[in-house]
Design an enzyme around this catalytic site. Structure first.
Site: not given
Ligand SMILES: [Zn+2]
Length: 247
Positions: A86, A112, A197-198
């Site tokens: 991801h 990340h 946000t995931t």
């Molecule tokens: Zn993020």
């Protein structure tokens, strides 16, 4: 009269923490797994649909308030870097990297990247956005976001890309990474309440978006995009009356 605006952090129940590649049904950014479909992929992902405090957002119409200073205490990071399918994620094994705000300490667990940026500032998107994910003693999350724009080479980005294993889910060790080169000279920020946000899109996350961007070279940006294989930004979510504080 000045109104005092206080953001009350909410407890997040039951999040082990962001290890999306390892747990839960598969989700992504393409095909049937696009962000618009996340809630359909699992009952655990319902918040992605029904949540009213979702991230990312377009930061516009901010309220200037007497906001507390953000203290960033980052040293040299040792841990590992992994392409988890991801994003490219650096897991910080140090125990002494943290940020402090409102007298509360949040320890850095990982950071990340997204390309293009997830949050926008006055409708403007950036080529990339770094998310520094922190957790306090009560398990509450704070994500500090830094916008990345095209410009000079970033030596730390170079180190990350060099250490990164192209194959997914194969971590490589990283030592004494100076992540301070991902920080702008000034800590001025926007602050709001949001979510992961995931999936599972859990809410109660304190978001701090630094106002000043940091530079990465075009080559570095292209290399990150290549590692992601496709865009990995969730679309902008409605504010639903949330306030964004600017200091
Ligand atoms: Zn993020």
């Amino acid at each position: 009269m000045k109104k005092i605006i206080k953001i009350v952090p909410m407890l997040i129940a039951g999040i082990g923490f962001i290890t999306p590649a390892i747990s839960g049904p598969h989700w992504g950014y393409e095909g049937d797994e696009i962000p618009e479909n996340w809630a359909k992929l699992s009952p655990d992902y319902q918040m992605c649909d029904i949540g009213r405090n979702q991230s990312p957002v377009n930061i516009a119409g901010t309220i200037h308030a007497q906001a507390n200073a953000l203290d960033i205490h980052y040293g040299l990071v040792s841990g590992n870097v992994v392409n988890n399918g991801h994003t490219v994620q650096i897991n910080d094994k140090n125990t002494n990297d943290y940020v402090a705000i409102d007298g509360e300490k949040y320890k850095l667990t990982q950071f990340h990247f997204h390309a293009p940026s997830e949050n926008q500032i006055n409708g403007q998107s950036y080529p990339m956005e770094a998310h520094f994910v922190h957790q306090n003693g009560d398990g509450e999350l704070l994500v500090m976001a830094v916008m990345l724009e095209q410009g000079n080479e970033n030596p730390t980005a170079e180190e990350i890309l060099l250490a990164l294993n192209e194959k997914e889910n194969l971590p490589s060790n990283i030592n004494d990474l100076d992540i301070r080169s991902f920080l702008p000279p000034v800590n001025d920020y926007y602050r709001f309440s949001g979510s992961l946000t995931t999936p599972p899109c859990s809410e109660g996350v304190t978001w701090i978006v630094l106002k000043q961007p940091v530079q990465l070279s075009k080559t570095e940006i292209v290399k990150f995009e290549h590692a992601f294989k496709h865009h990995n930004n969730r679309p902008i979510q409605p504010l639903h009356g949330r306030l964004i504080i600017a200091n």
